[in-house]
Design a protein around this motif. Structure first.
Motif: not given
Length: 291
Positions: A133, A165-166, A168, A187-189, A270
């Motif tokens: 993260d 996993r993340y 941007y 930001q995305y997950r 996120l």
């Protein structure tokens, strides 16, 4: 015969595909002074076409197209001195819509596909991935500077899932006049998906429309520029702009439109934050290519 203006029909169809909105909306009838503005106005030039519908409940829909530009705006209007003021309302959505799905053939790899046509409207799009993260220290440009010819798809080679996993996405924006530019980052997950399609919403990068309009005879001037003559509103136009443009933009809690076959819901960001342009480092992922 279908009398609905083609531009408003297509623009409203696009607007109806937006997600549920959060702005409050109260209907009321136009005053006597305002009623003279109720109508439809069409104008433009060789390169652009504009249409504006001012409804009797003090709402409006404005559609503009020209070259690669195609946008629709909705909001409220009210009396102001000898004219009226148009103030846009829109949902605060992500700059970078991202759609994810699971592709069995990819296994433990993740693929990203960038929609070049919409991303070409971004000022300086950047991209990064991370395994945790923690925001990355650097963001890499997606495209080289000065390119204006973009193809539809820009896929990256698949990446190992444990390192992605993340992800941007960002763009250089000016948050307020006179203030230094910053990079606005989303930001995305990824939760189980391994194929991601990324685009750009240029309307979210634009300032909200806030313009004064004034009738001179039957000609409407928008911010001092001639738009078009007042025309009576066709009932079909009223229905089109209310359901496809105004209602999606102003009604709180409006339901999302039903997905068509093969469509997926967009990922929810996120968080959104800003960093310095000095964070943009490295060579572009892609150079422009012809269609």
């Amino acid at each position: 015969m279908n009398h609905t203006p083609r531009l408003l029909r297509s623009a409203c169809a696009t607007a109806a595909a937006l997600a549920a909105l959060t702005a409050s909306f109260t209907l009321h009838a136009a005053t006597t002074a305002e009623s003279g503005y109720v109508g439809e106005y069409r104008g433009g030039s060789v390169d652009t076409i504009a249409q504006l519908a001012l409804l009797a409940d003090n709402t409006f829909c404005f559609a503009l197209t020209g070259g690669a530009l195609d946008m629709v705006m909705a909001g409220r209007w009210k009396s102001e001195g000898s004219g009226v003021r148009l103030q846009q309302v829109r949902q605060d959505q992500t700059l970078f819509p991202a759609y994810a799905r699971k592709v069995a053939a990819l296994g433990a790899m993740v693929e990203f596909d960038f929609h070049g046509h919409t991303l070409s409207s971004a000022r300086a799009p950047v991209f990064a991935v991370s395994a945790d993260d923690k925001a990355p220290a650097a963001l890499r440009p997606l495209f080289g500077q000065g390119n204006s010819n973009w193809s539809e798809n820009y896929p990256l080679p698949p990446l190992p899932a444990e390192s992605v996993r993340y992800f941007y996405l960002g763009d250089v924006v000016e948050e307020a006049p006179g203030k230094p530019a910053v990079v606005k980052v989303v930001q995305y997950r990824l939760d189980g998906a391994n194929s991601v399609r990324v685009g750009f919403d240029p309307l979210q990068a634009m300032p909200l429309m806030n313009q004064r309009a004034e009738l001179q005879g039957d000609m409407l001037f928008l911010s001092g520029s001639r738009l078009g003559k007042r025309r009576a509103l066709d009932p079909e136009v009223v229905q089109t702009v209310r359901t496809g443009c105004i209602a999606p933009a102003l009604n709180p809690g409006a339901p999302r439109p039903a997905l068509k076959q093969g469509e997926t819901q967009p990922l929810q960001p996120l968080r959104t934050f800003t960093v310095s342009p000095s964070t943009i480092q490295g060579t572009p992922f892609f150079e422009a290519k012809s269609n």
